[in-house]
Motif scaffolding. Structure first.
Motif, mmCIF file in Angstrom:
data_model
loop_
_atom_site.group_PDB
_atom_site.id
_atom_site.type_symbol
_atom_site.label_atom_id
_atom_site.label_comp_id
_atom_site.label_asym_id
_atom_site.label_seq_id
_atom_site.Cartn_x
_atom_site.Cartn_y
_atom_site.Cartn_z
ATOM 1 N N ASP B 106 0.853 -1.140 0.010
ATOM 2 C CA ASP B 106 0.078 0.024 -0.023
ATOM 3 C C ASP B 106 1.018 1.321 -0.028
ATOM 4 O O ASP B 106 0.499 2.454 -0.685
ATOM 5 N N GLU B 107 2.031 1.029 0.924
ATOM 6 C CA GLU B 107 2.762 2.245 0.715
ATOM 7 C C GLU B 107 3.584 2.609 -0.753
ATOM 8 O O GLU B 107 3.664 3.564 -1.169
ATOM 9 N N VAL B 108 3.994 1.536 -1.164
ATOM 10 C CA VAL B 108 4.286 1.699 -2.536
ATOM 11 C C VAL B 108 3.454 2.471 -3.615
ATOM 12 O O VAL B 108 3.687 3.459 -4.211
ATOM 13 N N ALA B 109 2.267 2.003 -3.407
ATOM 14 C CA ALA B 109 1.130 2.541 -4.149
ATOM 15 C C ALA B 109 0.987 4.168 -3.925
ATOM 16 O O ALA B 109 0.710 4.879 -4.726
ATOM 17 N N ALA B 110 0.826 4.451 -2.564
ATOM 18 C CA ALA B 110 0.743 5.714 -2.241
ATOM 19 C C ALA B 110 1.757 6.647 -2.740
ATOM 20 O O ALA B 110 1.361 7.524 -3.302
ATOM 21 N N ARG B 111 2.965 6.015 -2.459
ATOM 22 C CA ARG B 111 4.131 6.862 -2.913
ATOM 23 C C ARG B 111 4.331 7.076 -4.418
ATOM 24 O O ARG B 111 4.404 8.379 -4.892
ATOM 25 N N LEU B 112 3.720 6.225 -5.226
ATOM 26 C CA LEU B 112 3.714 6.434 -6.643
ATOM 27 C C LEU B 112 2.607 7.282 -6.991
ATOM 28 O O LEU B 112 2.754 8.214 -7.874
ATOM 29 N N ARG B 113 1.439 7.196 -6.455
ATOM 30 C CA ARG B 113 0.513 8.379 -6.501
ATOM 31 C C ARG B 113 0.866 9.781 -6.185
ATOM 32 O O ARG B 113 0.643 10.877 -6.987
ATOM 33 N N ALA B 114 1.613 9.502 -5.024
ATOM 34 C CA ALA B 114 2.079 11.018 -4.568
ATOM 35 C C ALA B 114 3.287 11.572 -5.817
ATOM 36 O O ALA B 114 3.302 12.780 -6.162
ATOM 37 N N LEU B 115 4.115 10.592 -6.147
ATOM 38 C CA LEU B 115 5.057 11.206 -7.186
ATOM 39 C C LEU B 115 4.327 11.677 -8.217
ATOM 40 O O LEU B 115 4.802 12.581 -8.791
ATOM 41 N N SER B 116 3.466 10.741 -8.764
ATOM 42 C CA SER B 116 2.798 11.248 -10.123
ATOM 43 C C SER B 116 2.257 12.482 -10.019
ATOM 44 O O SER B 116 2.073 13.513 -11.050
ATOM 45 N N ARG B 117 1.496 12.873 -8.822
ATOM 46 C CA ARG B 117 0.584 14.193 -8.471
ATOM 47 C C ARG B 117 1.773 15.118 -8.281
ATOM 48 O O ARG B 117 1.606 16.219 -9.117
ATOM 49 N N ARG B 118 2.839 15.241 -7.923
ATOM 50 C CA ARG B 118 3.967 16.021 -7.772
ATOM 51 C C ARG B 118 4.654 16.259 -9.223
ATOM 52 O O ARG B 118 4.614 17.629 -9.530
ATOM 53 N N SER B 119 4.617 15.360 -10.041
ATOM 54 C CA SER B 119 5.280 15.492 -11.382
ATOM 55 C C SER B 119 4.256 16.248 -12.238
ATOM 56 O O SER B 119 4.784 16.862 -13.167
ATOM 57 N N THR B 120 2.913 16.340 -11.927
ATOM 58 C CA THR B 120 2.016 16.935 -12.747
ATOM 59 C C THR B 120 1.734 18.393 -11.884
ATOM 60 O O THR B 120 0.662 18.995 -12.602
ATOM 61 N N GLY B 121 2.535 18.807 -11.032
ATOM 62 C CA GLY B 121 2.427 20.036 -10.384
ATOM 63 C C GLY B 121 1.028 20.196 -9.558
ATOM 64 O O GLY B 121 0.500 21.195 -9.227
ATOM 65 N N ARG B 122 0.438 19.071 -8.947
ATOM 66 C CA ARG B 122 -0.688 19.321 -8.185
ATOM 67 C C ARG B 122 -0.216 19.094 -6.636
ATOM 68 O O ARG B 122 0.584 18.254 -6.447
ATOM 69 N N ALA B 123 -0.895 19.427 -5.679
ATOM 70 C CA ALA B 123 -0.487 19.189 -4.387
ATOM 71 C C ALA B 123 -1.830 18.483 -3.592
ATOM 72 O O ALA B 123 -1.155 17.830 -2.731
ATOM 73 N N THR B 124 -2.878 18.364 -4.453
ATOM 74 C CA THR B 124 -3.911 17.863 -3.357
ATOM 75 C C THR B 124 -3.995 16.248 -4.195
ATOM 76 O O THR B 124 -3.448 16.087 -5.448
ATOM 77 N N ALA B 125 -4.400 15.349 -3.378
ATOM 78 C CA ALA B 125 -4.517 13.974 -3.951
ATOM 79 C C ALA B 125 -5.591 13.811 -5.033
ATOM 80 O O ALA B 125 -5.552 13.318 -6.024
ATOM 81 N N ALA B 126 -6.555 14.556 -4.643
ATOM 82 C CA ALA B 126 -7.933 14.209 -5.416
ATOM 83 C C ALA B 126 -7.902 15.050 -6.879
ATOM 84 O O ALA B 126 -7.255 16.180 -6.512
ATOM 85 N N LEU B 127 -8.552 14.351 -7.720
ATOM 86 C CA LEU B 127 -8.424 15.419 -8.986
ATOM 87 C C LEU B 127 -10.139 15.879 -9.208
ATOM 88 O O LEU B 127 -11.006 15.067 -8.922
ATOM 89 N N GLU B 128 -10.159 17.120 -9.561
ATOM 90 C CA GLU B 128 -11.390 17.707 -9.581
ATOM 91 C C GLU B 128 -11.622 18.206 -11.109
ATOM 92 O O GLU B 128 -10.715 19.119 -11.410
ATOM 93 N N TRP B 129 -12.685 18.351 -11.637
ATOM 94 C CA TRP B 129 -13.007 18.959 -12.797
ATOM 95 C C TRP B 129 -14.605 19.096 -13.096
ATOM 96 O O TRP B 129 -15.349 18.134 -13.039
ATOM 97 N N ALA B 130 -14.978 20.232 -13.088
ATOM 98 C CA ALA B 130 -16.280 20.580 -13.322
ATOM 99 C C ALA B 130 -17.459 19.598 -12.489
ATOM 100 O O ALA B 130 -18.225 19.049 -13.017
#
Lengths: 457, 220
Positions: B106-130
């Motif tokens: 689970d930690e591997v998965a969480a860290r991968l999500r965090a890495l991807s989030r940071r690489s796309t320049g976002r700070a929050t975990a959830a994505l929002e659109w309209a």
């Protein structure tokens, strides 16, 4: 701790001092000899001069107002130019040949300075020694005696030597200071090296820069740097060993945990079953790793090989083949019948351990359907037990490392631990046998147990 | 999110591949430096899980090559040695994160999500659109506060589009994000999944840019 600087200082000061001392003695002796020679020459000169000045005995009588019967005390005075410091150095007496004192200088004693007629002599008068030169003038009937008081003469020599020694005594402390400073300056490279070493951190194993070092210190630096390199090498090997060991011990655990978490997380029966199967395989592998770690520990712990027992190589290999049959998926093990005729006398447990690991390696690296062949051959009086496989062999660059603990090469199997060949080498080493690994022409590895004549029955 | 796993141990590699797929990642796994180089040359990944000790070299070399070729895909290092010195060396070479073995899936998965989030320049975990909210950690999607059920592929497409708002993704690029190498790509699969997404979330959410691909559109 003795100081090199103090030691050098003492040596230099003592040798310089001795040199000065002997030089002084030599100067003293030669000066005295020279002074004496010069003074003797002066005595002679003076005596002859006085002699030549006496034209006739009458001349003196005229000066003495013609009174020939004057007492000796009122003999005429002969003025001699004198140095204030060495006053009355030269004394002069003029005697008539019949023994009357005709004239004398102020410093001259009243008694005769010399008993003899001509040449040099030494006389003691009133406790003082005189050096005297006598000239006899037979035609005028007088004898001229010119003498030196030796006490004054010695004082002259001593004053001369003192004049030489005094600056020397002043120079010696100055010399000591200069020697002390020069030795300090000369030892500066050593002090710098010592400072560099002291300032080093214990973990710093980089070579000391050998730039501008003196020729004498360079060898020290070279051997120090050599030592640093060896220690750094040993440390790197240790680091590598730790890295390999950590990798080999922790990776299976990570695999087990991950597979267990997959089994826990998935609702899919197929995924869960596969994960559990992987866990079983992982535990088998970890179990083998633990067994090999214990093997290596026991090989290392045994002080020396147990008392040798004679055994049949073929039988042991056959036993191992049966034992490993579960692992050998469709890999056949062929044992040369000649091996049953080979009797070996060494620790059977260590031989078994070595053979088992080699056979296991051969089986695990063989493609399905292949045959691992065990044979024996004689080479130069030695018996070689050969285990040949048709696997990938060992890349040349990995050959030197394969017996290092936890080393796993490019063609590692999923069940290996990197300990097998290390165990084999240690076990054979204990029994006096050797391990040889050769890549076979056309592929595969030839693992050879080389036995000395003494191990064969 | 497509992840490349570089790990030489069969059991661990398989565990990571299956486990991360369960956590919603599209996973590819290789066991050697050579295979990793080939995979990286042929595909683009959102993150790389990299073991340091590989049979034909060090993971560190892969990392160096990657960074020297201006590839800044986030890299999570896995290693048996996790002393401070090792971690510093790894991070200084260009790794983005570091995990010591054994780790928690689970930690591997969480860290991968965090890495991807940071690489796309976002700070929050959830994505929002309209009015739409996608939570990568729970793989859940809500529209106007109500949960929406999506299949794994539908979720992956939506995740990819929402992670890069405004960016047009071609059909092959989306397929890349959906399928690992071993998986067979069904023809028209992307069109079918987009069709389903429009049905569930409203027709205007995903725009078709004719001849080029898809991107997020105005409010559905």
């Amino acid at each position: 701790m003795r100081s090199l600087r103090t030691r050098l200082f003492a040596i230099l000061l003592i040798t310089t001092g001795l040199l000065w001392l002997s030089a002084t003695v030599w100067i003293f002796l030669s000066t005295r000899a020279e002074v004496e020679r010069v003074l003797d020459a002066r005595l002679m000169e003076a005596a002859r001069m006085v002699n030549s000045l006496i034209v006739s005995p009458d001349m003196m009588k005229e000066e003495g107002d013609g009174d020939a019967n004057r007492p000796a005390q009122s003999a005429i005075k002969i003025p001699i130019l004198e140095h204030p410091h060495y006053d009355r150095q030269l004394s002069c007496q003029i005697w008539s040949l019949d023994g009357t004192l005709i004239g004398k200088s102020d410093s001259a004693p009243d008694t005769t300075l010399a008993p003899h007629a001509m040449g040099f002599s030494e006389t003691v008068i009133n406790g003082e020694t005189w050096r005297v030169f006598a000239v006899e003038n037979a035609s005028l009937g007088v004898r001229v005696l010119v003498g030196d008081n030796l006490r004054i003469r010695d004082r002259l020599v001593n004053d001369l030597v003192k004049g030489l020694l005094l600056p020397a005594l002043l120079i010696i402390p100055l010399l000591a200071v200069l020697i002390w400073l020069s030795v300090g300056r000369g030892l500066a490279p050593l002090r710098k090296l010592a400072g560099d070493l002291a300032a080093r951190e214990a973990s710093n194993l980089h070579a000391i820069e050998d730039v501008g070092t003196t020729r004498e210190i360079s060898p020290v630096l070279k051997s120090l740097n050599g030592l640093f390199a060896r220690v750094a090498g040993a440390r790197e090997r240790e680091q590598n060993f730790i890295a390999f060991a950590a990798h080999e011990l922790r990776t299976p655990l990570a695999g087990l945990k991950t597979q267990a978490q997959v089994a826990l997380a998935s609702d899919d029966g197929e995924i869960r079953e596969k994960a559990l199967g992987q866990i079983v395989a992982g535990v088998d592998r970890t179990g083998k790793l633990v067994r090999q770690l214990l093997d290596i520990a026991s090989v290392e712990a045994s002080e020396s090989a147990k008392p040798a027992g004679a055994f049949n190589a073929g039988e042991i290999l056959t036993g191992l083949r049966t034992e490993l049959a579960g692992q050998a998926h469709r890999v056949d093990v062929a044992i040369d019948p000649h091996l049953f005729g080979v009797k070996i006398e060494m620790d059977p447990d260590l031989f078994r351990l070595a053979a088992r690991n080699l056979l296991e390696n051969a089986i695990n690296h063989s493609p399905p359907g292949a045959t691992v062949s065990c044979t024996c051959e004689m080479a130069a009086g030695r018996l070689v037990i050969v285990i040949n496989d048709t696997g990938p062999g060992i890349p040349d660059e990995e050959m030197p490392h394969v017996t290092e603990r936890f080393f796993r090469g490019r063609f590692k199997t999923s069940v290996g631990s990197g300990l097998g060949l290390s165990i084999v080498e240690r076990a054979l080493d204990r029994t006096g046998a050797e391990l040889e690994l050769r890549n076979r022409q056309g592929g595969g590895l030839s693992a050879r147990i080389v036995l000395q004549q003494s191990l064969i029955r | 999110m497509r992840v490349l796993i570089v790990e030489d141990d069969d059991i661990l590699r398989d565990g990571l591949k299956v486990g991360l797929a369960l956590a919603g990642f599209t996973t590819d796994a290789v066991g050697t430096c050579d295979a990793a180089a080939t995979a990286l040359a042929a595909n683009s990944f959102d993150a790389i899980v990299l073991d340091l000790m590989l049979p034909d070299g060090s993971g560190m070399d892969i990392l160096k090559d990657l960074r020297s070729s201006q590839n800044d895909t986030p890299v999570l290092l896995l290693t048996a040695r996790d002393t401070v010195r090792d971690r510093v060396a790894g991070l200084d070479t260009g790794a983005d994160d570091y995990l010591g073995k054994p780790f928690d899936l689970d930690e591997v998965a969480a860290r991968l999500r965090a890495l991807s989030r940071r690489s796309t320049g976002r700070a929050t975990a959830a994505l929002e659109w309209a009015g739409l909210r996608l939570d990568p950690a729970r793989q859940s999607v809500e529209q106007a506060g109500k949960p929406v059920q999506l299949s794994r592929r539908e979720y992956s497409i939506l995740h990819t589009l929402m992670a890069h708002p405004g960016v047009i993704f071609s059909k092959t690029k989306l397929e890349d994000r959906l399928y690992g190498w071993q998986e067979e790509i069904e023809s028209n699969a992307v069109e079918v999944h987009i069709h389903h997404l429009r049905n569930k979330l409203g027709p205007g959410l995903i725009e078709t840019v004719r001849g080029i691909g898809y991107r997020l559109g105005g409010a559905g």
